[in-house]
Design a protein around this motif. Structure first.
Motif: not given
Length: 424
Positions: A70-98
């Motif tokens: 979800r993205y907050r735009q002009d103060g309001v949260l908007q849905d911006a899509g979703q990820l399947p759980t098997e890819q979510a872990n790798n995405v979180l790992a990359r963000l944590k590393l960064a």
């Protein structure tokens, strides 16, 4: 943005965007297993979409069978899509590393900072991660220097407020406060105000959490850490011959006491406080242990503000307020007849919301002699309010109503922003 599986998006533009790692003064590219591994592409895509759409915060929320974006735009949260759980872990790992977090830690909250470059612009994000029922929730606040380059006249202050505020920030010493809840634009106002000051002839120092905007030159900025809290940095600053000191937030009695002391001993202190309106600020300072005669002596100006969304310029059309809005904002027959009420219909430009961009609603009180005398006697709210009105004070609600009459925003936005004051 419609609900899409983010993992299926096209990330051909990855070259325009890169995550970077800072090690002291060295900056290096953060690579991936191979440059186009799926997680790398998804993370780049999430950031690029957010930056292209003027997003202030990115929320990655774990649910039972997906990671929701979800993205907050002009103060309001908007849905911006979703990820399947098997890819979510790798995405979180990359963000944590960064962001310098530990990848193997998933039971404790963590926070960090992500640096990036996009189309040649340097940006960063403040990241926070907390374990939840279905995984870890990861939230990033995008810090965009361009968004902070706001000029004081463009914040939306009424002409008389702008003149008084511009005069107030040029005084040689004292305490100036901007108040309001989180996300009400206080920091932007302080940054815009600092830009008005002459940094060549004055020693300007800031202590912030986090540093949202890097000044080009002549201003020393300090990031708060666990070892260096606001009070510790402020005390050190006072030994560094400052003329102007900006303190990100007075969040404890000690910071406030040092700020007041600095304001009384010949320094100009600009800071923020969390209070509902400008008159309540005096009571809040007394609650935090400040002496009334010191508060009276040091106060130069107190500005309270909120942000309201602006009607979209492409699709706005004439609008008649509803009976509820008329009652809550107490519009008179004359005001209803004369006001240029308008509201966005919703179009591709504003993604169907009817709003694009935001503007502030403000109220300002200045430390006139009669106000200072009343504060020193710890006068109650009604007395302070009466004295403020004599100096031309208008509430945020009144400023909001003026912006509705001019067709800039809608009654609904103003009610949401300053509802507590329309209940008097």
């Amino acid at each position: 943005m419609s609900m899409t599986d983010i993992s299926q998006t096209n990330w051909g533009a990855a070259k325009r965007f890169r995550l970077v790692l800072r090690e002291g003064t060295n900056i290096r590219d953060m690579g991936g297993e191979n440059d186009m591994s799926i997680a790398v592409g998804i993370v780049d895509s999430i950031f690029m979409n957010a930056l292209d759409t003027g997003t202030s915060d990115i929320h990655l929320q774990p649910e039972r069978d997906q990671l929701k974006i979800r993205y907050r735009q002009d103060g309001v949260l908007q849905d911006a899509g979703q990820l399947p759980t098997e890819q979510a872990n790798n995405v979180l790992a990359r963000l944590k590393l960064a962001s310098g977090m530990r990848i193997d830690e998933n039971r404790e909250p963590q926070d960090g900072r992500i640096d990036m470059e996009y189309n040649g612009r340097r940006l960063s994000a403040r990241a926070s991660c907390i374990p939840c029922l279905n995984g870890e929730k990861f939230v990033m606040r995008l810090l965009d220097p361009n968004a902070m380059k706001v000029e004081l006249p463009k914040l939306g202050m009424p002409e008389d407020v702008l003149q008084k505020w511009s005069r107030a920030i040029q005084v040689p010493y004292g305490l100036i406060l901007v108040t309001g809840p989180t996300g009400s634009g206080k920091t932007s106002t302080l940054y815009a105000s600092l830009h008005q000051l002459d940094a060549k002839k004055r020693n300007i120092v800031t202590v912030e959490d986090p540093i949202e905007y890097e000044y080009e030159s002549n201003i020393a900025q300090v990031q708060v850490t666990e070892k260096m809290g606001f009070p510790k940095v402020m005390r050190t600053f006072l030994r560094q011959d400052p003329d102007v000191m900006m303190v990100g937030e007075m969040r404890d009695p000690e910071s406030l006491a040092i700020g007041i002391q600095a304001g009384l001993t010949g320094h100009l202190v600009l800071s923020t406080l969390h209070t509902n309106n400008s008159i309540e600020t005096f009571g809040r300072m007394l609650d935090m242990g400040a002496e009334s005669y010191l508060v009276a002596g040091v106060t130069v100006a107190i500005l309270a503000q909120r942000l309201v969304r602006l009607n979209c310029g492409k699709c706005r059309e004439a609008y008649r307020p509803t009976p509820d809005e008329i009652e809550m904002l107490r519009f008179t027959e004359g005001e209803l007849a004369e006001g240029k009420f308008s509201k966005g219909r919703g179009c591709a430009e504003c993604k169907g919301s009817g709003y694009k961009g935001r503007i502030g609603v403000f109220e300002l009180i200045t430390g006139t002699p009669d106000l200072r005398a009343a504060i020193a006697k710890t006068a109650d709210y009604a007395v302070l309010s009466e004295i403020a009105k004599r100096q031309g004070y208008r509430t945020m609600l009144e400023d909001g109503k003026n912006k509705i009459f001019q067709g800039w925003t809608t009654p609904d936005e103003v009610i949401k922003a300053v509802y507590t004051q329309s209940m008097d």
